[in-house]
Design an enzyme around this catalytic site. Structure first.
Site, mmCIF file in Angstrom:
data_model
loop_
_atom_site.group_PDB
_atom_site.id
_atom_site.type_symbol
_atom_site.label_atom_id
_atom_site.label_comp_id
_atom_site.label_asym_id
_atom_site.label_seq_id
_atom_site.Cartn_x
_atom_site.Cartn_y
_atom_site.Cartn_z
ATOM 1 N N ALA A 1 -10.491 -2.191 7.975
ATOM 2 C CA ALA A 1 -10.100 -2.549 9.342
ATOM 3 C C ALA A 1 -11.242 -2.273 10.312
ATOM 4 C CB ALA A 1 -8.853 -1.762 9.750
ATOM 5 N N HIS A 2 -11.479 -3.225 11.222
ATOM 6 C CA HIS A 2 -12.530 -3.055 12.215
ATOM 7 C C HIS A 2 -12.387 -4.128 13.275
ATOM 8 C CE1 HIS A 2 -14.015 -6.084 9.417
ATOM 9 N NE2 HIS A 2 -14.798 -6.527 10.379
ATOM 10 N N ALA A 3 -13.135 -3.973 14.348
ATOM 11 C CA ALA A 3 -13.213 -4.977 15.405
ATOM 12 C C ALA A 3 -14.633 -4.929 15.962
ATOM 13 C CB ALA A 3 -12.184 -4.705 16.496
#
Length: 262
Positions: free
Chosen positions: A68-70
């Site tokens: 998960a990342h942005a």
């Protein structure tokens, strides 16, 4: 060589046997650990969820594993990661890589200062024995101890049919929605295969996002990416190889053999 992973994944950012009813809740758990440790704010947690809503579950880059990342933003205070192992796995809608039991969340202030740690993480998760040890580790301290060790990657040498052209380098693009997290995972695994083959000086691998990939497609030999991103790219005039497991050297090995008819 000392691993940098424990510097980014502190024991207080590791939770085991966590419970989550769905993928959004699982990401919120991982994001909550980033918030609690002062790495990022709640806005970043929401951005990680929005990333999946907008781009699909391409963050599920290996069986049972979601990264998960942005994009980097003011919601990130300093670079760090969190580690959530679920008691019961959840579906992200990623097909063969579902269900997911491990979520690692990354918050980065830019796209540079965490690349070594991502290379290490790709290596440990791509090794079957190490992944099994991580899945069975009884405590955050045990996880940290495993991450501190050195992996021993399995290699299969092959130096045939390498690209011709003297010092010319072929460009291969690894692509994700943000050009930051999963594309770097794929880049690291591919470079490991190239090192095994002895092709490092013949191919240049760059991690990038979908917009940049469209603009640079004419320069590249091929694009490697997930099924979701491949659909969004469409026809860019060069081969697009869909990779299911971004930590699998065997799958990347097969993709290279197909590209170069090895």
């Amino acid at each position: 060589m000392t691993s940098s992973l424990p510097e980014l994944i502190h024991q207080d950012s590791i939770v085991l046997e966590a419970e989550a009813p769905d993928w959004q809740s699982a990401i919120r758990l991982a994001g909550g650990l980033l918030e609690k440790s002062g790495i990022a704010s709640a806005e970043y947690t929401q951005a990680m969820i929005d990333n999946v809503v907008e781009n699909g579950p391409y963050i599920v880059i290996a069986p049972g594993f979601a990264f998960a990342h942005a994009r980097p933003s003011e919601a990130v205070h300093h670079t760090g990661m969190s580690w959530v192992r679920l008691k019961e796995p959840v579906d992200f809608g990623s097909g063969e890589n579902d269900p997911v039991s491990l979520i690692v969340a990354l918050a980065a202030v830019d796209s540079k200062d965490h690349t070594n740690a991502l290379a290490e993480l790709s290596g440990v998760l791509g090794d079957d024995d190490t992944r099994a040890a991580l899945d069975a580790a009884p405590s955050p301290a045990a996880i940290s101890a495993i991450l501190s060790g050195e992996g021993a990657p399995t290699t299969v040498a092959d130096t045939k049919n390498r690209p011709s052209g003297g010092n010319e380098q072929h460009l291969i693009l690894t692509v994700c929605g943000n050009g930051l997290g999963t594309s770097l995972f794929l880049k690291n695994t591919l470079e490991g295969v190239l090192e095994t083959w002895g092709w490092g000086r013949h191919l240049n691998v760059e991690a990038t996002d979908t917009i940049s990939a469209r603009g640079r497609a004419s320069e590249a030999k091929a694009i490697l990416t997930s099924g979701e991103i491949a659909k969004s790219l469409g026809d860019v005039g060069i081969p697009i190889k869909v990779i299911e497991n971004f930590t699998s050297k065997d799958e990347l090995d097969r993709a290279l053999r197909e590209l170069y008819n090895v």
